[in-house]
Design a protein around this motif. Structure first.
Motif, PDB file in Angstrom:
ATOM      1  N   PHE A   1     -10.427   2.557  -0.981  1.00 40.01           N
ATOM      2  CA  PHE A   1     -11.549   2.020  -0.205  1.00 40.01           C
ATOM      3  C   PHE A   1     -11.101   0.885   0.706  1.00 40.01           C
ATOM      4  N   LYS A   2     -10.254   0.017   0.198  1.00 37.93           N
ATOM      5  CA  LYS A   2      -9.754  -1.103   1.004  1.00 37.93           C
ATOM      6  C   LYS A   2      -8.973  -0.576   2.214  1.00 37.93           C
ATOM      7  N   GLU A   3      -8.102   0.386   1.977  1.00 36.31           N
ATOM      8  CA  GLU A   3      -7.312   0.962   3.069  1.00 36.31           C
ATOM      9  C   GLU A   3      -8.205   1.732   4.042  1.00 36.31           C
ATOM     10  N   TYR A   4      -9.253   2.362   3.518  1.00 39.82           N
ATOM     11  CA  TYR A   4     -10.228   3.057   4.373  1.00 39.82           C
ATOM     12  C   TYR A   4     -10.830   2.072   5.380  1.00 39.82           C
ATOM     13  N   HIS A   5     -11.232   0.899   4.870  1.00 36.42           N
ATOM     14  CA  HIS A   5     -11.824  -0.105   5.765  1.00 36.42           C
ATOM     15  C   HIS A   5     -10.810  -0.564   6.814  1.00 36.42           C
ATOM     16  N   ASN A   6      -9.552  -0.724   6.421  1.00 36.31           N
ATOM     17  CA  ASN A   6      -8.508  -1.084   7.386  1.00 36.31           C
ATOM     18  C   ASN A   6      -8.367   0.010   8.438  1.00 36.31           C
ATOM     19  N   TRP A   7      -8.351   1.249   7.995  1.00 37.14           N
ATOM     20  CA  TRP A   7      -8.211   2.402   8.904  1.00 37.14           C
ATOM     21  C   TRP A   7      -9.411   2.473   9.843  1.00 37.14           C
TER      22      TRP A   7
ATOM     23  N   MET B   1       0.844  -1.169   0.000  1.00 36.51           N
ATOM     24  CA  MET B   1       0.000   0.000   0.000  1.00 36.51           C
ATOM     25  C   MET B   1       0.897   1.242   0.000  1.00 36.51           C
ATOM     26  N   THR B   2       0.613   2.149  -0.905  1.00 38.23           N
ATOM     27  CA  THR B   2       1.436   3.348  -0.984  1.00 38.23           C
ATOM     28  C   THR B   2       1.005   4.362   0.070  1.00 38.23           C
ATOM     29  N   THR B   3       1.896   5.287   0.335  1.00 36.85           N
ATOM     30  CA  THR B   3       1.597   6.353   1.282  1.00 36.85           C
ATOM     31  C   THR B   3       0.450   7.210   0.769  1.00 36.85           C
ATOM     32  N   THR B   4       0.423   7.432  -0.538  1.00 38.64           N
ATOM     33  CA  THR B   4      -0.637   8.249  -1.129  1.00 38.64           C
ATOM     34  C   THR B   4      -2.004   7.608  -0.901  1.00 38.64           C
ATOM     35  N   VAL B   5      -2.104   6.324  -1.156  1.00 31.58           N
ATOM     36  CA  VAL B   5      -3.365   5.612  -0.942  1.00 31.58           C
ATOM     37  C   VAL B   5      -3.756   5.691   0.528  1.00 31.58           C
ATOM     38  N   SER B   6      -2.805   5.487   1.401  1.00 33.03           N
ATOM     39  CA  SER B   6      -3.069   5.555   2.831  1.00 33.03           C
ATOM     40  C   SER B   6      -3.549   6.947   3.237  1.00 33.03           C
ATOM     41  N   ASN B   7      -2.928   7.975   2.687  1.00 36.59           N
ATOM     42  CA  ASN B   7      -3.335   9.347   3.002  1.00 36.59           C
ATOM     43  C   ASN B   7      -4.758   9.641   2.524  1.00 36.59           C
ATOM     44  N   TYR B   8      -5.092   9.202   1.321  1.00 39.66           N
ATOM     45  CA  TYR B   8      -6.461   9.381   0.824  1.00 39.66           C
ATOM     46  C   TYR B   8      -7.453   8.650   1.724  1.00 39.66           C
ATOM     47  N   ALA B   9      -7.110   7.441   2.155  1.00 37.02           N
ATOM     48  CA  ALA B   9      -7.998   6.667   3.017  1.00 37.02           C
ATOM     49  C   ALA B   9      -8.222   7.380   4.348  1.00 37.02           C
ATOM     50  N   LYS B  10      -7.168   7.953   4.910  1.00 36.59           N
ATOM     51  CA  LYS B  10      -7.297   8.692   6.174  1.00 36.59           C
ATOM     52  C   LYS B  10      -8.214   9.896   6.002  1.00 36.59           C
ATOM     53  N   VAL B  11      -8.043  10.610   4.885  1.00 38.58           N
ATOM     54  CA  VAL B  11      -8.887  11.774   4.621  1.00 38.58           C
ATOM     55  C   VAL B  11     -10.343  11.343   4.478  1.00 38.58           C
ATOM     56  N   LEU B  12     -10.579  10.260   3.755  1.00 40.00           N
ATOM     57  CA  LEU B  12     -11.944   9.749   3.596  1.00 40.00           C
ATOM     58  C   LEU B  12     -12.544   9.416   4.956  1.00 40.00           C
ATOM     59  N   TYR B  13     -11.754   8.819   5.818  1.00 41.26           N
ATOM     60  CA  TYR B  13     -12.224   8.502   7.169  1.00 41.26           C
ATOM     61  C   TYR B  13     -12.552   9.779   7.945  1.00 41.26           C
ATOM     62  N   GLN B  14     -11.691  10.771   7.838  1.00 42.58           N
ATOM     63  CA  GLN B  14     -11.879  12.021   8.573  1.00 42.58           C
ATOM     64  C   GLN B  14     -13.053  12.849   8.053  1.00 42.58           C
ATOM     65  N   LEU B  15     -13.452  12.619   6.817  1.00 42.69           N
ATOM     66  CA  LEU B  15     -14.583  13.351   6.244  1.00 42.69           C
ATOM     67  C   LEU B  15     -15.930  12.878   6.790  1.00 42.69           C
ATOM     68  N   ASN B  16     -15.917  11.784   7.514  1.00 41.62           N
ATOM     69  CA  ASN B  16     -17.150  11.210   8.073  1.00 41.62           C
ATOM     70  C   ASN B  16     -18.211  10.942   7.016  1.00 41.62           C
ATOM     71  N   VAL B  17     -17.778  10.418   5.890  1.00 39.13           N
ATOM     72  CA  VAL B  17     -18.702  10.004   4.844  1.00 39.13           C
ATOM     73  C   VAL B  17     -19.444   8.774   5.360  1.00 39.13           C
ATOM     74  N   SER B  18     -20.737   8.708   5.090  1.00 38.54           N
ATOM     75  CA  SER B  18     -21.534   7.588   5.611  1.00 38.54           C
ATOM     76  C   SER B  18     -21.061   6.254   5.028  1.00 38.54           C
TER      77      SER B  18
END
Length: 167
Positions: free
Chosen positions: A81-87, A1-18
């Motif tokens: 999305f996969k990394e988001y679920h891990n996060w 998993m790249t750092t970029t993908v991980s960063n996007y996943a963290k942002v998605l998590y922080q956005l509180n998207v349903s």
């Protein structure tokens, strides 16, 4: 998993998207390969891509998908999305455990195994993924968060064999 993908996943998590919106987006991308081609195409203008995104996806995830598209990262959306679920699981102490078995455990046994994993890994919730594995001979193996709990007959026979050979 790249750092970029991980960063996007963290942002998605922080956005509180349903969770529903994320699930809809995942399903939409999985079902439509053409959509991915359109959103990745350098020929299609960003404005047109944004119109498509607004029509297809739930409102609370549209801006995120637009930013991913704008930055040329659409090919990584499934990894995001996969990394988001891990996060999400890590932040909420949810453990996804793989249960390998010969005979499928009953609901009661599954609940006991979940309680065991919760206690061992200090989790608030455990999700079991059941996988049949006849070569275990009997018993089960649980793999979760880098830990393995092997209660299979195959493991016991191997241990007995090592003891006998050692003598």
């Amino acid at each position: 998993m790249t750092t970029t993908v991980s960063n996007y996943a963290k942002v998605l998590y922080q956005l509180n998207v349903s969770a529903d919106s994320i699930s809809i987006a995942e399903d939409t991308f999985a079902e439509s390969k053409e959509l991915m081609k359109v959103l990745c195409s350098p020929v299609i203008m960003p404005k047109k891509k944004y119109e498509i995104i607004d029509k297809i996806f739930p409102k609370d995830i549209c801006n995120f998908i637009k930013v991913v598209s704008k930055n040329g990262r659409m090919t990584s959306i499934n990894d995001i999305f996969k990394e988001y679920h891990n996060w999400y699981n890590k932040e909420n102490k949810i453990v996804v455990a793989h249960l390998y078995y010969v005979v499928k455990p009953t609901e009661e046994q599954q609940e006991k195994l979940k309680a065991f994993v919760k206690k061992k890994l200090n989790a608030s919730k455990v999700e079991l993924e059941l996988i049949e594995k006849p070569d275990l001979i009997g018993g089960f193996v649980i793999e979760a968060n880098g830990h393995e709990f092997d209660r299979s007959f195959k493991n016991k026979l191997n241990a007995l064999n090592r003891k006998l050979v050692w003598r």
